[in-house]
Design a protein around this motif. Sequence first.
Motif, mmCIF file in Angstrom:
data_model
loop_
_atom_site.group_PDB
_atom_site.id
_atom_site.type_symbol
_atom_site.label_atom_id
_atom_site.label_comp_id
_atom_site.label_asym_id
_atom_site.label_seq_id
_atom_site.Cartn_x
_atom_site.Cartn_y
_atom_site.Cartn_z
ATOM 1 N N ASN A 1 0.795 -1.207 -0.225
ATOM 2 C CA ASN A 1 0.534 0.069 -0.301
ATOM 3 C C ASN A 1 0.834 1.043 0.106
ATOM 4 O OD1 ASN A 1 -1.427 2.390 0.073
ATOM 5 N ND2 ASN A 1 -3.275 1.321 1.962
ATOM 6 N N ALA A 2 1.348 1.392 -0.930
ATOM 7 C CA ALA A 2 1.999 2.515 -1.283
ATOM 8 C C ALA A 2 2.035 3.998 -1.143
ATOM 9 C CB ALA A 2 2.657 3.344 -3.252
ATOM 10 N N ASN A 3 0.687 3.735 -0.777
ATOM 11 C CA ASN A 3 -0.013 5.551 0.097
ATOM 12 C C ASN A 3 0.505 5.444 1.939
ATOM 13 O OD1 ASN A 3 -1.639 5.480 -2.861
ATOM 14 N ND2 ASN A 3 -1.163 7.395 -2.180
ATOM 15 N N LEU A 4 -0.036 4.363 2.457
ATOM 16 C CA LEU A 4 0.178 4.291 3.529
ATOM 17 C C LEU A 4 1.851 4.458 3.988
ATOM 18 C CD1 LEU A 4 -0.602 2.972 6.287
ATOM 19 C CD2 LEU A 4 -0.742 0.890 5.304
ATOM 20 N N GLY A 5 2.358 3.514 3.105
ATOM 21 C CA GLY A 5 3.659 4.382 3.112
ATOM 22 C C GLY A 5 4.280 5.162 3.274
ATOM 23 N N TYR A 6 3.772 6.639 2.329
ATOM 24 C CA TYR A 6 3.816 7.596 2.156
ATOM 25 C C TYR A 6 3.787 8.426 3.951
ATOM 26 C CZ TYR A 6 4.628 6.752 -3.067
ATOM 27 O OH TYR A 6 4.765 6.828 -4.047
ATOM 28 N N ALA A 7 2.191 8.444 4.070
ATOM 29 C CA ALA A 7 1.869 8.199 4.973
ATOM 30 C C ALA A 7 2.820 8.469 6.357
ATOM 31 C CB ALA A 7 0.678 7.909 5.555
ATOM 32 N N MET A 8 3.685 7.225 6.737
ATOM 33 C CA MET A 8 4.606 6.451 7.558
ATOM 34 C C MET A 8 5.260 7.455 7.127
ATOM 35 S SD MET A 8 4.257 2.687 7.476
ATOM 36 C CE MET A 8 5.363 1.861 8.761
ATOM 37 N N ALA A 9 5.867 7.525 6.013
ATOM 38 C CA ALA A 9 7.493 8.291 5.858
ATOM 39 C C ALA A 9 6.890 9.456 6.061
ATOM 40 C CB ALA A 9 7.650 8.291 4.047
ATOM 41 N N LEU A 10 5.818 10.038 5.878
ATOM 42 C CA LEU A 10 4.574 11.559 6.447
ATOM 43 C C LEU A 10 5.333 11.688 8.276
ATOM 44 C CD1 LEU A 10 4.339 14.325 6.280
ATOM 45 C CD2 LEU A 10 2.143 13.227 6.480
ATOM 46 N N GLY A 11 4.907 10.733 8.906
ATOM 47 C CA GLY A 11 4.942 10.589 10.204
ATOM 48 C C GLY A 11 6.229 10.678 10.948
ATOM 49 N N MET A 12 6.994 10.122 9.833
ATOM 50 C CA MET A 12 8.925 10.044 10.679
ATOM 51 C C MET A 12 9.316 11.466 10.483
ATOM 52 S SD MET A 12 10.549 6.648 8.578
ATOM 53 C CE MET A 12 12.171 6.497 9.143
ATOM 54 N N ILE A 13 8.718 11.660 9.462
ATOM 55 C CA ILE A 13 10.012 13.417 8.273
ATOM 56 C C ILE A 13 9.122 14.393 10.001
ATOM 57 C CG2 ILE A 13 9.152 15.255 7.180
ATOM 58 C CD1 ILE A 13 9.001 13.324 4.594
ATOM 59 N N VAL A 14 7.688 14.134 10.138
ATOM 60 C CA VAL A 14 7.490 15.309 11.366
ATOM 61 C C VAL A 14 8.182 14.950 12.929
ATOM 62 C CG1 VAL A 14 5.199 15.617 12.753
ATOM 63 C CG2 VAL A 14 5.288 15.220 10.591
ATOM 64 N N ILE A 15 8.167 13.532 13.290
ATOM 65 C CA ILE A 15 9.414 13.352 14.496
ATOM 66 C C ILE A 15 10.562 13.977 13.908
ATOM 67 C CG2 ILE A 15 10.078 11.388 15.380
ATOM 68 C CD1 ILE A 15 7.641 9.959 14.884
ATOM 69 N N THR A 16 11.137 13.396 12.583
ATOM 70 C CA THR A 16 12.809 13.609 12.694
ATOM 71 C C THR A 16 12.594 15.498 12.543
ATOM 72 O OG1 THR A 16 12.401 13.486 10.693
ATOM 73 C CG2 THR A 16 13.577 11.704 11.423
ATOM 74 N N GLY A 17 11.812 16.272 11.815
ATOM 75 C CA GLY A 17 12.136 17.403 11.671
ATOM 76 C C GLY A 17 11.956 18.784 13.019
ATOM 77 N N ILE A 18 10.861 17.884 13.699
ATOM 78 C CA ILE A 18 10.951 18.394 15.246
ATOM 79 C C ILE A 18 12.317 18.055 15.539
ATOM 80 C CG2 ILE A 18 9.939 17.945 17.399
ATOM 81 C CD1 ILE A 18 7.390 17.646 16.423
ATOM 82 N N SER A 19 12.722 17.083 15.881
ATOM 83 C CA SER A 19 14.078 16.778 16.289
ATOM 84 C C SER A 19 14.883 18.116 15.859
ATOM 85 C CB SER A 19 15.078 15.582 16.252
ATOM 86 O OG SER A 19 13.723 14.833 17.250
ATOM 87 N N ASN A 20 15.096 17.576 14.634
ATOM 88 C CA ASN A 20 16.219 18.695 14.435
ATOM 89 C C ASN A 20 15.830 20.453 14.509
ATOM 90 O OD1 ASN A 20 17.673 16.482 12.358
ATOM 91 N ND2 ASN A 20 16.339 16.338 11.276
ATOM 92 N N VAL A 21 14.962 20.469 14.464
ATOM 93 C CA VAL A 21 14.510 22.113 15.009
ATOM 94 C C VAL A 21 14.429 22.428 15.941
ATOM 95 C CG1 VAL A 21 12.256 23.339 15.397
ATOM 96 C CG2 VAL A 21 12.169 22.166 12.949
ATOM 97 N N ILE A 22 14.759 21.561 16.923
ATOM 98 C CA ILE A 22 14.643 21.987 18.484
ATOM 99 C C ILE A 22 16.145 21.572 18.888
ATOM 100 C CG2 ILE A 22 15.258 20.535 20.667
ATOM 101 C CD1 ILE A 22 12.262 19.794 20.538
#
Length: 297
Positions: free
Chosen positions: A263-284
């Motif tokens: 389910n490629a679109n579910l994979g994209y959603a999981m990648a989006l979740g990873m981007i949010v988590i790593t993005g918050i870490s990098n911003v801090i």
Amino acid sequence: MSTVTTSTISSAPLISKRAVVDWLGIAPFLIFALLFLILPTIYLVAGAFLTPDGSLTLKNIADLFTKSIMDSYWISIKVSVASALGGALIGFYLAWALVMGGLPAWIRHVFLTFSGVASNFAGVPLAFAFIATIGRLGLVTVLMMNWFGFSLYSTGFNLYSFLGLTITYMYFQIPLMVLIITPALDGMKKEWREAASILGATNGQYWMMVALPILWPSLLGTTLLLFANAFGAIATAIALTGSSLNIVPIQLYAQIRGDVLHNANLGYAMALGMIVITGISNVIYILMRIRAERWQK
């Protein structure tokens, strides 16, 4: 009137040749970042809100909260936190020994050079190195059994488990911590220690009341960077544990490329979740780094 107009036009600043050369110098990197970072990120963010036939949906985002996916996020977070804390602690003491421990200068140069290489040594080669060293038939495992009669795996240790993956990740987390925290330790001024000594502070009081409060933003920010570094790692985990440890990158890969889960679109959603988590870490991390640099000016 024409004279004034001509004078105005001739005095207008023109783009210098140096500016053109400078922009041409960074153009390859900008194009590379656009093609392999920015556009793919936009594509997967958009895909997270689409169905396979292209219709808008929030189902992919809602599916992130199913038990299997939440469990994979939780495992990834635990591995990332454990390896980040271990790497930060050991890396800080190693950097402290290199900068303030009175070691010969050549040792510092050797360690920093090695850290630059080891911090980028990951993926399949790193997994193979650990399997060949402390795997069930690894060199160290066999030597300990033959020389000391000690069976590493009889203690419950398993390289292909949560603990084994955490230790493997620490191989590149520790040198990365050394590279980032060493400049912060170099920025500690001798006058601060001298002033603390004059006021009667012990070495422990100096570290608790002066050094650590100044270094705290750097330590916290670097630890968050290590967390983000481990959270997105996939090649090492796949090569070492296969599918036995279902972290987010492995499940994402299965959704996009797998034979059973697809389910490629579910994979994209999981990648989006990873981007949010790593993005918050990098911003801090960036905010903490700015604060640390302000302290050390």
